[in-house]
Design a protein around this motif. Structure first.
Motif, PDB file in Angstrom:
ATOM      1  N   VAL A 130     -46.902  12.848   8.946  1.00  0.00           N
ATOM      2  CA  VAL A 130     -47.932  12.993   9.981  1.00  0.00           C
ATOM      3  C   VAL A 130     -49.147  12.133   9.633  1.00  0.00           C
ATOM      4  O   VAL A 130     -49.702  11.425  10.488  1.00  0.00           O
ATOM      5  CB  VAL A 130     -48.346  14.469  10.146  1.00  0.00           C
ATOM      6  N   LEU A 131     -49.543  12.184   8.366  1.00  0.00           N
ATOM      7  CA  LEU A 131     -50.666  11.351   7.916  1.00  0.00           C
ATOM      8  C   LEU A 131     -50.335   9.862   8.032  1.00  0.00           C
ATOM      9  O   LEU A 131     -51.183   9.058   8.423  1.00  0.00           O
ATOM     10  CB  LEU A 131     -51.027  11.701   6.467  1.00  0.00           C
ATOM     11  N   VAL A 132     -49.090   9.514   7.701  1.00  0.00           N
ATOM     12  CA  VAL A 132     -48.650   8.126   7.848  1.00  0.00           C
ATOM     13  C   VAL A 132     -48.719   7.709   9.319  1.00  0.00           C
ATOM     14  O   VAL A 132     -49.156   6.593   9.640  1.00  0.00           O
ATOM     15  CB  VAL A 132     -47.215   7.942   7.315  1.00  0.00           C
ATOM     16  N   GLY A 133     -48.298   8.605  10.214  1.00  0.00           N
ATOM     17  CA  GLY A 133     -48.349   8.307  11.644  1.00  0.00           C
ATOM     18  C   GLY A 133     -49.763   8.057  12.130  1.00  0.00           C
ATOM     19  O   GLY A 133     -50.012   7.129  12.910  1.00  0.00           O
ATOM     20  N   ILE A 134     -50.702   8.885  11.676  1.00  0.00           N
ATOM     21  CA  ILE A 134     -52.108   8.702  12.066  1.00  0.00           C
ATOM     22  C   ILE A 134     -52.640   7.375  11.533  1.00  0.00           C
ATOM     23  O   ILE A 134     -53.329   6.631  12.238  1.00  0.00           O
ATOM     24  CB  ILE A 134     -52.954   9.877  11.549  1.00  0.00           C
ATOM     25  N   TYR A 135     -52.301   7.059  10.285  1.00  0.00           N
ATOM     26  CA  TYR A 135     -52.747   5.800   9.683  1.00  0.00           C
ATOM     27  C   TYR A 135     -52.133   4.599  10.407  1.00  0.00           C
ATOM     28  O   TYR A 135     -52.814   3.593  10.651  1.00  0.00           O
ATOM     29  CB  TYR A 135     -52.367   5.770   8.201  1.00  0.00           C
ATOM     30  N   MET A 136     -50.857   4.698  10.769  1.00  0.00           N
ATOM     31  CA  MET A 136     -50.202   3.609  11.497  1.00  0.00           C
ATOM     32  C   MET A 136     -50.844   3.394  12.866  1.00  0.00           C
ATOM     33  O   MET A 136     -50.949   2.254  13.338  1.00  0.00           O
ATOM     34  CB  MET A 136     -48.708   3.905  11.644  1.00  0.00           C
ATOM     35  N   CYS A 137     -51.282   4.476  13.503  1.00  0.00           N
ATOM     36  CA  CYS A 137     -51.972   4.360  14.787  1.00  0.00           C
ATOM     37  C   CYS A 137     -53.285   3.594  14.628  1.00  0.00           C
ATOM     38  O   CYS A 137     -53.622   2.733  15.442  1.00  0.00           O
ATOM     39  CB  CYS A 137     -52.242   5.750  15.369  1.00  0.00           C
ATOM     40  N   LYS A 138     -54.015   3.928  13.564  1.00  0.00           N
ATOM     41  CA  LYS A 138     -55.279   3.224  13.295  1.00  0.00           C
ATOM     42  C   LYS A 138     -55.013   1.741  13.049  1.00  0.00           C
ATOM     43  O   LYS A 138     -55.746   0.865  13.558  1.00  0.00           O
ATOM     44  CB  LYS A 138     -55.955   3.843  12.070  1.00  0.00           C
ATOM     45  N   MET A 139     -53.961   1.446  12.298  1.00  0.00           N
ATOM     46  CA  MET A 139     -53.608   0.053  12.029  1.00  0.00           C
ATOM     47  C   MET A 139     -53.239  -0.679  13.322  1.00  0.00           C
ATOM     48  O   MET A 139     -53.687  -1.809  13.563  1.00  0.00           O
ATOM     49  CB  MET A 139     -52.452  -0.020  11.036  1.00  0.00           C
ATOM     50  N   ALA A 140     -52.413  -0.056  14.148  1.00  0.00           N
ATOM     51  CA  ALA A 140     -51.974  -0.679  15.398  1.00  0.00           C
ATOM     52  C   ALA A 140     -53.163  -0.911  16.329  1.00  0.00           C
ATOM     53  O   ALA A 140     -53.246  -1.952  17.002  1.00  0.00           O
ATOM     54  CB  ALA A 140     -50.929   0.192  16.084  1.00  0.00           C
ATOM     55  N   TYR A 141     -54.074   0.039  16.375  1.00  0.00           N
ATOM     56  CA  TYR A 141     -55.288  -0.081  17.193  1.00  0.00           C
ATOM     57  C   TYR A 141     -56.115  -1.287  16.733  1.00  0.00           C
ATOM     58  O   TYR A 141     -56.540  -2.117  17.536  1.00  0.00           O
ATOM     59  CB  TYR A 141     -56.096   1.207  17.094  1.00  0.00           C
ATOM     60  N   ASP A 142     -56.330  -1.381  15.413  1.00  0.00           N
ATOM     61  CA  ASP A 142     -57.145  -2.471  14.863  1.00  0.00           C
ATOM     62  C   ASP A 142     -56.457  -3.828  15.013  1.00  0.00           C
ATOM     63  O   ASP A 142     -57.116  -4.836  15.303  1.00  0.00           O
ATOM     64  CB  ASP A 142     -57.443  -2.200  13.380  1.00  0.00           C
ATOM     65  N   VAL A 143     -55.145  -3.872  14.813  1.00  0.00           N
ATOM     66  CA  VAL A 143     -54.399  -5.129  14.958  1.00  0.00           C
ATOM     67  C   VAL A 143     -54.445  -5.612  16.409  1.00  0.00           C
ATOM     68  O   VAL A 143     -54.604  -6.818  16.674  1.00  0.00           O
ATOM     69  CB  VAL A 143     -52.938  -4.956  14.482  1.00  0.00           C
ATOM     70  N   THR A 144     -54.308  -4.676  17.358  1.00  0.00           N
ATOM     71  CA  THR A 144     -54.404  -5.036  18.775  1.00  0.00           C
ATOM     72  C   THR A 144     -55.765  -5.645  19.079  1.00  0.00           C
ATOM     73  O   THR A 144     -55.874  -6.658  19.789  1.00  0.00           O
ATOM     74  CB  THR A 144     -54.176  -3.807  19.669  1.00  0.00           C
ATOM     75  N   HIS A 145     -56.806  -5.020  18.546  1.00  0.00           N
ATOM     76  CA  HIS A 145     -58.163  -5.539  18.740  1.00  0.00           C
ATOM     77  C   HIS A 145     -58.311  -6.944  18.147  1.00  0.00           C
ATOM     78  O   HIS A 145     -58.864  -7.846  18.798  1.00  0.00           O
ATOM     79  CB  HIS A 145     -59.178  -4.593  18.089  1.00  0.00           C
ATOM     80  N   MET A 146     -57.799  -7.134  16.951  1.00  0.00           N
ATOM     81  CA  MET A 146     -57.935  -8.413  16.269  1.00  0.00           C
ATOM     82  C   MET A 146     -57.179  -9.513  17.012  1.00  0.00           C
ATOM     83  O   MET A 146     -57.736 -10.595  17.270  1.00  0.00           O
ATOM     84  CB  MET A 146     -57.406  -8.304  14.841  1.00  0.00           C
ATOM     85  N   ILE A 147     -55.920  -9.258  17.367  1.00  0.00           N
ATOM     86  CA  ILE A 147     -55.102 -10.266  18.054  1.00  0.00           C
ATOM     87  C   ILE A 147     -55.680 -10.592  19.431  1.00  0.00           C
ATOM     88  O   ILE A 147     -55.759 -11.764  19.836  1.00  0.00           O
ATOM     89  CB  ILE A 147     -53.644  -9.782  18.173  1.00  0.00           C
ATOM     90  N   SER A 148     -56.105  -9.564  20.153  1.00  0.00           N
ATOM     91  CA  SER A 148     -56.663  -9.770  21.488  1.00  0.00           C
ATOM     92  C   SER A 148     -57.952 -10.581  21.429  1.00  0.00           C
ATOM     93  O   SER A 148     -58.201 -11.438  22.289  1.00  0.00           O
ATOM     94  CB  SER A 148     -56.919  -8.422  22.165  1.00  0.00           C
ATOM     95  N   SER A 149     -58.781 -10.309  20.426  1.00  0.00           N
ATOM     96  CA  SER A 149     -60.039 -11.052  20.268  1.00  0.00           C
ATOM     97  C   SER A 149     -59.783 -12.528  19.993  1.00  0.00           C
ATOM     98  O   SER A 149     -60.530 -13.401  20.453  1.00  0.00           O
ATOM     99  CB  SER A 149     -60.863 -10.449  19.128  1.00  0.00           C
TER     100      SER A 149
END
Length: 266
Positions: free
Chosen positions: A29-48
């Motif tokens: 569950v903790l890994v899932g939450i961390y992966m969500c944070k990573m995916a959110y940040d990666v989306t922001h970085m790539i989109s920018s």
């Protein structure tokens, strides 16, 4: 000696921590939450970096943009894992002994935990920004999903049916892509039309026909389902039915939207 000691300690950690079912669940569950944070940040970085229009979006649009990148990452992960566990692994195979309704493994528990982490993360964002990221239907969908997945993860009951339902997440990237195209001002593009057609087909297969097959499978193994605890029994019968009703409601909206798009093209 020191090297052997480290190897022993690593083996002990794997056996007594990573492979212990209740610890696998909590860790995943903790890994899932961390992966969500990573995916959110990666989306922001790539989109920018690669989408010039990203900077001109409003704050809430950028948040939803990143959130949809996060949900797409989860959908791809859980679809691949669900297809593997249901159709390609031996976990739910007819060749494996024991009632199919009570089968689970460390991998199946870990995968469900990652999914719980996603639904918890997404629910938190929905509540925090309500109703910008989704209305009551999204809250209901996520609560039902998180409850059912958490129960089957912790109890080991009904994991086959849970994974069959989770295969329906294969439609999520297409839905998000449609929103991305609309937000990017590409609603009149050929890509938008193709996406609409593909989304219609994917939804019909993964969220309508697959659920009908799931209900058949529930009927087929109903004698085993009756052996489940009361909560598991109710979740197995009621959650797929509730999700199926929501799927039909959303399917009618998709059909109406596709008809409008096709009518404008004529």
């Amino acid at each position: 000696m020191a090297e052997q000691s480290y190897i022993y300690q690593a083996g002990w950690l794997v056996r007594n921590y990573l492979l212990a079912d209740h610890l696998v669940a909590c860790t995943s569950v903790l890994v899932g939450i961390y992966m969500c944070k990573m995916a959110y940040d990666v989306t922001h970085m790539i989109s920018s970096l690669y989408y010039k229009g990203y900077a001109s979006l409003t704050k809430i649009q950028r948040i939803e943009w990143n959130n949809r990148g996060m949900s797409s990452a989860h959908a791809i992960f859980i679809t691949v894992m669900s297809l593997y566990l249901v159709f390609f692994s031996d976990l739910f195979s007819d060749c494996t002994e024991g009632p199919v309704i009570f089968r689970s493994s460390s991998l199946s528990i870990f995968t469900l935990g990652v999914s719980v982490g996603y639904f918890v993360s997404d629910l938190a964002m929905i509540f925090w920004l309500y109703p910008s990221l989704g209305g009551i239907e999204y809250v209901l969908h996520h609560l039902l999903s998180a409850t059912a997945i958490s129960y089957t993860m912790l109890s080991g009951e009904g994991q086959l049916y849970t994974y069959m339902v989770l295969i329906s997440e294969t439609t999520t990237p297409g839905i998000n892509l449609r929103w991305f195209l609309d937000t990017a001002g590409m609603k009149k593009s050929s890509a938008y039309l193709v996406n609409g057609v593909m989304m219609f087909i994917a939804w019909l297969v993964a969220r309508i026909l697959l659920f009908i097959y799931l209900f058949y499978y529930i009927y087929l193994y109903y004698d085993q389902i009756r052996q489940m605890h009361t909560l598991g029994y109710l979740l197995t019968l009621l959650v797929p039915a509730a999700l199926f009703i929501m799927n039909i409601m959303w399917f009618t909206k998709i059909l109406r939207g596709l008809r409008k798009t096709l009518a404008k093209r004529q």
